[in-house]
Design a protein around this motif. Structure first.
Motif, PDB file in Angstrom:
ATOM      1  N   ALA A   1       7.961  -3.530   3.136  1.00  0.00           N
ATOM      2  CA  ALA A   1       9.021  -3.705   2.143  1.00  0.00           C
ATOM      3  C   ALA A   1       8.612  -4.720   1.085  1.00  0.00           C
ATOM      4  O   ALA A   1       8.858  -4.509  -0.104  1.00  0.00           O
ATOM      5  CB  ALA A   1      10.307  -4.147   2.831  1.00  0.00           C
ATOM      6  N   SER A   2       7.991  -5.801   1.502  1.00  0.00           N
ATOM      7  CA  SER A   2       7.555  -6.820   0.543  1.00  0.00           C
ATOM      8  C   SER A   2       6.460  -6.281  -0.367  1.00  0.00           C
ATOM      9  O   SER A   2       6.428  -6.580  -1.560  1.00  0.00           O
ATOM     10  CB  SER A   2       7.059  -8.057   1.292  1.00  0.00           C
ATOM     11  OG  SER A   2       6.620  -9.032   0.387  1.00  0.00           O
TER      12      SER A   2
ATOM     13  N   GLU B   1       8.328  -6.259  -4.035  1.00  0.00           N
ATOM     14  CA  GLU B   1       8.029  -7.464  -4.806  1.00  0.00           C
ATOM     15  C   GLU B   1       6.764  -7.277  -5.635  1.00  0.00           C
ATOM     16  O   GLU B   1       5.818  -6.620  -5.206  1.00  0.00           O
ATOM     17  CB  GLU B   1       7.845  -8.669  -3.880  1.00  0.00           C
ATOM     18  CG  GLU B   1       9.104  -9.075  -3.161  1.00  0.00           C
ATOM     19  CD  GLU B   1       8.891 -10.305  -2.305  1.00  0.00           C
ATOM     20  OE1 GLU B   1       9.870 -11.045  -2.147  1.00  0.00           O
ATOM     21  OE2 GLU B   1       7.788 -10.525  -1.804  1.00  0.00           O
ATOM     22  N   ALA B   2       6.762  -7.880  -6.794  1.00  0.00           N
ATOM     23  CA  ALA B   2       5.595  -7.792  -7.666  1.00  0.00           C
ATOM     24  C   ALA B   2       4.556  -8.873  -7.331  1.00  0.00           C
ATOM     25  O   ALA B   2       3.551  -8.980  -8.008  1.00  0.00           O
ATOM     26  CB  ALA B   2       6.026  -7.933  -9.115  1.00  0.00           C
ATOM     27  N   ALA B   3       4.808  -9.644  -6.281  1.00  0.00           N
ATOM     28  CA  ALA B   3       3.923 -10.760  -5.927  1.00  0.00           C
ATOM     29  C   ALA B   3       2.604 -10.287  -5.325  1.00  0.00           C
ATOM     30  O   ALA B   3       1.658 -11.052  -5.255  1.00  0.00           O
ATOM     31  CB  ALA B   3       4.625 -11.700  -4.957  1.00  0.00           C
ATOM     32  N   GLY B   4       2.555  -9.063  -4.862  1.00  0.00           N
ATOM     33  CA  GLY B   4       1.302  -8.515  -4.371  1.00  0.00           C
ATOM     34  C   GLY B   4       1.105  -8.626  -2.872  1.00  0.00           C
ATOM     35  O   GLY B   4       2.006  -8.957  -2.112  1.00  0.00           O
TER      36      GLY B   4
END
Length: 80
Positions: free
Chosen positions: A33-34, A38-41
């Motif tokens: 899911a992360s 998320e755009a954090a990679g």
């Protein structure tokens, strides 16, 4: 002391083992899911997966302690 209190409120070793296996599954789910949400990679996704994955050994250890306590409670003490 903690194991005794948990046992008194109804927590059994099976509950701790179930929580351990659930945390392993949640580790994979949170990683996926992360990674997607998320755009954090990949780095952030890895951290989430590892964070939740670290719960499993705690629950397994708690399950072992509760199992030992349950076995001790079921075994009648003999006098020597």
């Amino acid at each position: 002391m903690i194991v005794k209190k948990l046992h008194e409120v109804g927590v059994r070793s099976e509950h701790a083992y179930t929580a351990a296996f659930a945390s392993i599954g949640m580790s994979f789910l949170s990683w996926g899911a992360s990674l997607k949400a998320e755009a954090a990679g990949l780095d952030r996704a890895d951290r989430w997966g590892i964070f939740i994955g670290e719960w499993a050994p705690t629950f397994f250890g708690l399950g072992l302690a509760l199992a030992r306590y349950e076995d001790k409670a079921e075994t009648p003490e003999t006098e020597i």
